[in-house]
Motif scaffolding. Structure first.
Motif, PDB file in Angstrom:
ATOM      1  N   GLN A 116       0.838  -1.191   0.000  1.00 49.01           N
ATOM      2  CA  GLN A 116       0.000   0.000   0.000  1.00 49.01           C
ATOM      3  C   GLN A 116       0.877   1.246   0.000  1.00 49.01           C
ATOM      4  OE1 GLN A 116      -3.956   0.563   1.886  1.00 49.01           O
ATOM      5  NE2 GLN A 116      -2.880   1.876   3.334  1.00 49.01           N
ATOM      6  N   LEU A 117       0.626   2.096  -0.955  1.00 52.14           N
ATOM      7  CA  LEU A 117       1.306   3.378  -1.045  1.00 52.14           C
ATOM      8  C   LEU A 117       0.433   4.460  -0.431  1.00 52.14           C
ATOM      9  CD1 LEU A 117       2.595   3.227  -4.735  1.00 52.14           C
ATOM     10  CD2 LEU A 117       3.647   2.294  -2.667  1.00 52.14           C
ATOM     11  N   SER A 118       1.082   5.452   0.145  1.00 51.16           N
ATOM     12  CA  SER A 118       0.376   6.607   0.695  1.00 51.16           C
ATOM     13  C   SER A 118       0.947   7.874   0.086  1.00 51.16           C
ATOM     14  CB  SER A 118       0.523   6.664   2.212  1.00 51.16           C
ATOM     15  OG  SER A 118      -0.005   5.511   2.822  1.00 51.16           O
ATOM     16  N   CYS A 119       0.106   8.861   0.000  1.00 52.05           N
ATOM     17  CA  CYS A 119       0.531  10.177  -0.480  1.00 52.05           C
ATOM     18  C   CYS A 119      -0.120  11.200   0.437  1.00 52.05           C
ATOM     19  CB  CYS A 119       0.103  10.381  -1.924  1.00 52.05           C
ATOM     20  SG  CYS A 119       0.343  12.056  -2.560  1.00 52.05           S
ATOM     21  N   VAL A 120       0.706  11.878   1.194  1.00 52.80           N
ATOM     22  CA  VAL A 120       0.199  12.873   2.142  1.00 52.80           C
ATOM     23  C   VAL A 120       0.376  14.259   1.543  1.00 52.80           C
ATOM     24  CG1 VAL A 120       0.437  13.841   4.446  1.00 52.80           C
ATOM     25  CG2 VAL A 120       0.776  11.392   4.085  1.00 52.80           C
ATOM     26  N   ALA A 121      -0.693  15.035   1.628  1.00 52.87           N
ATOM     27  CA  ALA A 121      -0.689  16.390   1.074  1.00 52.87           C
ATOM     28  C   ALA A 121      -0.662  17.419   2.192  1.00 52.87           C
ATOM     29  CB  ALA A 121      -1.921  16.606   0.205  1.00 52.87           C
ATOM     30  N   SER A 122       0.110  18.434   1.988  1.00 54.59           N
ATOM     31  CA  SER A 122       0.065  19.568   2.896  1.00 54.59           C
ATOM     32  C   SER A 122      -0.758  20.655   2.230  1.00 54.59           C
ATOM     33  CB  SER A 122       1.470  20.090   3.176  1.00 54.59           C
ATOM     34  OG  SER A 122       2.054  20.589   1.990  1.00 54.59           O
ATOM     35  N   CYS A 127       2.069  10.353  -7.042  1.00 57.90           N
ATOM     36  CA  CYS A 127       0.717  10.880  -6.895  1.00 57.90           C
ATOM     37  C   CYS A 127       0.685  12.289  -7.475  1.00 57.90           C
ATOM     38  CB  CYS A 127       0.260  10.884  -5.445  1.00 57.90           C
ATOM     39  SG  CYS A 127       1.182  11.961  -4.340  1.00 57.90           S
ATOM     40  N   ALA A 128      -0.498  12.690  -7.895  1.00 57.74           N
ATOM     41  CA  ALA A 128      -0.649  13.988  -8.538  1.00 57.74           C
ATOM     42  C   ALA A 128      -2.031  14.547  -8.254  1.00 57.74           C
ATOM     43  CB  ALA A 128      -0.420  13.862 -10.044  1.00 57.74           C
ATOM     44  N   ALA A 129      -2.123  15.856  -8.227  1.00 64.23           N
ATOM     45  CA  ALA A 129      -3.376  16.538  -7.896  1.00 64.23           C
ATOM     46  C   ALA A 129      -3.879  17.333  -9.092  1.00 64.23           C
ATOM     47  CB  ALA A 129      -3.153  17.475  -6.717  1.00 64.23           C
ATOM     48  N   ASN A 130      -5.153  17.147  -9.392  1.00 66.18           N
ATOM     49  CA  ASN A 130      -5.796  17.826 -10.514  1.00 66.18           C
ATOM     50  C   ASN A 130      -6.912  18.716  -9.973  1.00 66.18           C
ATOM     51  OD1 ASN A 130      -7.490  18.410 -12.835  1.00 66.18           O
ATOM     52  ND2 ASN A 130      -6.418  16.744 -13.895  1.00 66.18           N
ATOM     53  N   PRO A 131      -6.934  19.998 -10.342  1.00 65.65           N
ATOM     54  CA  PRO A 131      -7.955  20.900  -9.803  1.00 65.65           C
ATOM     55  C   PRO A 131      -9.373  20.600 -10.290  1.00 65.65           C
ATOM     56  CG  PRO A 131      -6.671  21.999 -11.484  1.00 65.65           C
ATOM     57  CD  PRO A 131      -5.994  20.688 -11.207  1.00 65.65           C
ATOM     58  N   ARG A 132      -9.503  19.739 -11.299  1.00 65.97           N
ATOM     59  CA  ARG A 132     -10.834  19.315 -11.734  1.00 65.97           C
ATOM     60  C   ARG A 132     -11.357  18.279 -10.756  1.00 65.97           C
ATOM     61  NH1 ARG A 132      -7.900  21.185 -15.680  1.00 65.97           N
ATOM     62  NH2 ARG A 132      -8.846  22.219 -17.482  1.00 65.97           N
ATOM     63  N   ARG A 133     -11.937  18.733  -9.710  1.00 65.99           N
ATOM     64  CA  ARG A 133     -12.263  17.932  -8.529  1.00 65.99           C
ATOM     65  C   ARG A 133     -13.105  16.703  -8.822  1.00 65.99           C
ATOM     66  NH1 ARG A 133     -16.305  17.587  -4.602  1.00 65.99           N
ATOM     67  NH2 ARG A 133     -15.490  17.296  -2.473  1.00 65.99           N
ATOM     68  N   GLU A 141      -1.575  19.871 -11.406  1.00 70.06           N
ATOM     69  CA  GLU A 141      -0.843  21.034 -10.904  1.00 70.06           C
ATOM     70  C   GLU A 141       0.264  20.674  -9.919  1.00 70.06           C
ATOM     71  OE1 GLU A 141      -4.288  24.506 -11.254  1.00 70.06           O
ATOM     72  OE2 GLU A 141      -3.697  23.736  -9.285  1.00 70.06           O
ATOM     73  N   HIS A 142       0.113  19.554  -9.229  1.00 68.59           N
ATOM     74  CA  HIS A 142       1.066  19.212  -8.183  1.00 68.59           C
ATOM     75  C   HIS A 142       1.430  17.744  -8.288  1.00 68.59           C
ATOM     76  CE1 HIS A 142       0.025  23.070  -6.387  1.00 68.59           C
ATOM     77  NE2 HIS A 142      -1.247  22.726  -6.498  1.00 68.59           N
ATOM     78  N   TRP A 143       2.714  17.451  -8.110  1.00 66.45           N
ATOM     79  CA  TRP A 143       3.245  16.104  -8.178  1.00 66.45           C
ATOM     80  C   TRP A 143       4.122  15.822  -6.974  1.00 66.45           C
ATOM     81  CZ3 TRP A 143       2.421  12.652 -12.294  1.00 66.45           C
ATOM     82  CH2 TRP A 143       1.747  13.167 -13.399  1.00 66.45           C
ATOM     83  N   GLY A 144       4.101  14.571  -6.540  1.00 67.00           N
ATOM     84  CA  GLY A 144       5.041  14.141  -5.524  1.00 67.00           C
ATOM     85  C   GLY A 144       6.365  13.771  -6.144  1.00 67.00           C
ATOM     86  N   GLN A 145       7.295  13.384  -5.295  1.00 64.44           N
ATOM     87  CA  GLN A 145       8.644  13.064  -5.763  1.00 64.44           C
ATOM     88  C   GLN A 145       8.770  11.609  -6.205  1.00 64.44           C
ATOM     89  OE1 GLN A 145       7.773  12.935  -2.642  1.00 64.44           O
ATOM     90  NE2 GLN A 145       8.654  10.984  -1.961  1.00 64.44           N
ATOM     91  N   GLY A 146       7.776  10.805  -5.871  1.00 66.86           N
ATOM     92  CA  GLY A 146       7.765   9.411  -6.285  1.00 66.86           C
ATOM     93  C   GLY A 146       8.290   8.465  -5.228  1.00 66.86           C
ATOM     94  N   THR A 147       7.822   7.230  -5.298  1.00 62.58           N
ATOM     95  CA  THR A 147       8.298   6.172  -4.418  1.00 62.58           C
ATOM     96  C   THR A 147       8.516   4.922  -5.272  1.00 62.58           C
ATOM     97  OG1 THR A 147       7.877   4.952  -2.350  1.00 62.58           O
ATOM     98  CG2 THR A 147       5.962   5.410  -3.737  1.00 62.58           C
ATOM     99  N   GLN A 148       9.634   4.249  -5.054  1.00 59.68           N
ATOM    100  CA  GLN A 148      10.018   3.113  -5.893  1.00 59.68           C
ATOM    101  C   GLN A 148       9.337   1.839  -5.427  1.00 59.68           C
ATOM    102  OE1 GLN A 148      12.339   2.861  -8.662  1.00 59.68           O
ATOM    103  NE2 GLN A 148      11.436   0.807  -8.779  1.00 59.68           N
ATOM    104  N   VAL A 149       8.742   1.135  -6.368  1.00 57.98           N
ATOM    105  CA  VAL A 149       8.196  -0.194  -6.111  1.00 57.98           C
ATOM    106  C   VAL A 149       8.929  -1.162  -7.033  1.00 57.98           C
ATOM    107  CG1 VAL A 149       6.168  -1.675  -6.280  1.00 57.98           C
ATOM    108  CG2 VAL A 149       5.934   0.670  -5.423  1.00 57.98           C
ATOM    109  N   THR A 150       9.511  -2.181  -6.440  1.00 54.47           N
ATOM    110  CA  THR A 150      10.222  -3.204  -7.211  1.00 54.47           C
ATOM    111  C   THR A 150       9.628  -4.551  -6.880  1.00 54.47           C
ATOM    112  OG1 THR A 150      12.256  -1.896  -7.148  1.00 54.47           O
ATOM    113  CG2 THR A 150      12.451  -4.220  -7.748  1.00 54.47           C
ATOM    114  N   VAL A 151       9.193  -5.263  -7.909  1.00 53.52           N
ATOM    115  CA  VAL A 151       8.574  -6.566  -7.737  1.00 53.52           C
ATOM    116  C   VAL A 151       9.484  -7.617  -8.357  1.00 53.52           C
ATOM    117  CG1 VAL A 151       6.513  -7.954  -8.091  1.00 53.52           C
ATOM    118  CG2 VAL A 151       6.315  -5.463  -7.901  1.00 53.52           C
ATOM    119  N   SER A 152       9.963  -8.525  -7.535  1.00 51.54           N
ATOM    120  CA  SER A 152      10.838  -9.589  -8.036  1.00 51.54           C
ATOM    121  C   SER A 152      10.023 -10.816  -8.394  1.00 51.54           C
ATOM    122  CB  SER A 152      11.884  -9.940  -6.981  1.00 51.54           C
ATOM    123  OG  SER A 152      11.266 -10.469  -5.834  1.00 51.54           O
ATOM    124  N   SER A 153      10.506 -11.562  -9.369  1.00 49.87           N
ATOM    125  CA  SER A 153       9.773 -12.754  -9.824  1.00 49.87           C
ATOM    126  C   SER A 153      10.169 -13.989  -9.020  1.00 49.87           C
ATOM    127  CB  SER A 153      10.056 -12.979 -11.305  1.00 49.87           C
ATOM    128  OG  SER A 153      11.435 -13.117 -11.519  1.00 49.87           O
TER     129      SER A 153
END
Length: 126
Positions: free
Chosen positions: A19-25, A96-102, A114-126
């Motif tokens: 589970q990924l989370s994206c917290v907005a200020s 994660c990204a925020a769009n003003p078109r609610r 309008e706003h983007w996070g810095q990203g979080t890496q997900v790596t899935v091994s086989s």
């Protein structure tokens, strides 16, 4: 203004969940629809899922439909991406990204976000 910070990425095995989370200020989190995108190695950034400002409506890319769930908690200024049955091809940096078109949940051009996070890496091994 909105600042976004993702977390929850990591290294998992195929079939695992994450589970990924994206917290907005900022005080206007609920005024934005929120989306998740990802960019795999050597690939273009692609849309994954979006949730309306109220949280009542969602939309998903076909390749993750049925495996990923997007949700939000406006009281916590947080949007989540719960990912089940992960596959090696899900390996990517997730943004994660925020769009003003609610209330829009259709796939929108990235230029609208309008706003983007810095990203979080997900790596899935086989």
């Amino acid at each position: 203004q909105l600042s976004l910070v993702e977390s929850g990425g990591g290294l998992v095995q195929a079939g695992d969940s994450l589970q990924l989370s994206c917290v907005a200020s900022g005080r206007v989190f609920g005024a934005y629809s929120m989306s998740w995108f990802r960019q795999g190695p050597g690939k273009e950034r692609e849309f994954i899922a979006t949730v309306s400002g109220s949280g009542r409506r969602t939309n998903y890319a076909n390749r993750v439909k049925g495996r990923f769930t997007i949700s939000r908690d406006n009281a916590k200024n947080t949007v989540y991406l719960h990912m089940n049955n992960l596959k090696p091809e899900d390996t990517a940096v997730y943004y994660c990204a925020a769009n003003p078109r609610r209330d829009y949940i259709d796939i929108r051009p990235m230029s609208e976000y309008e706003h983007w996070g810095q990203g979080t890496q997900v790596t899935v091994s086989s």
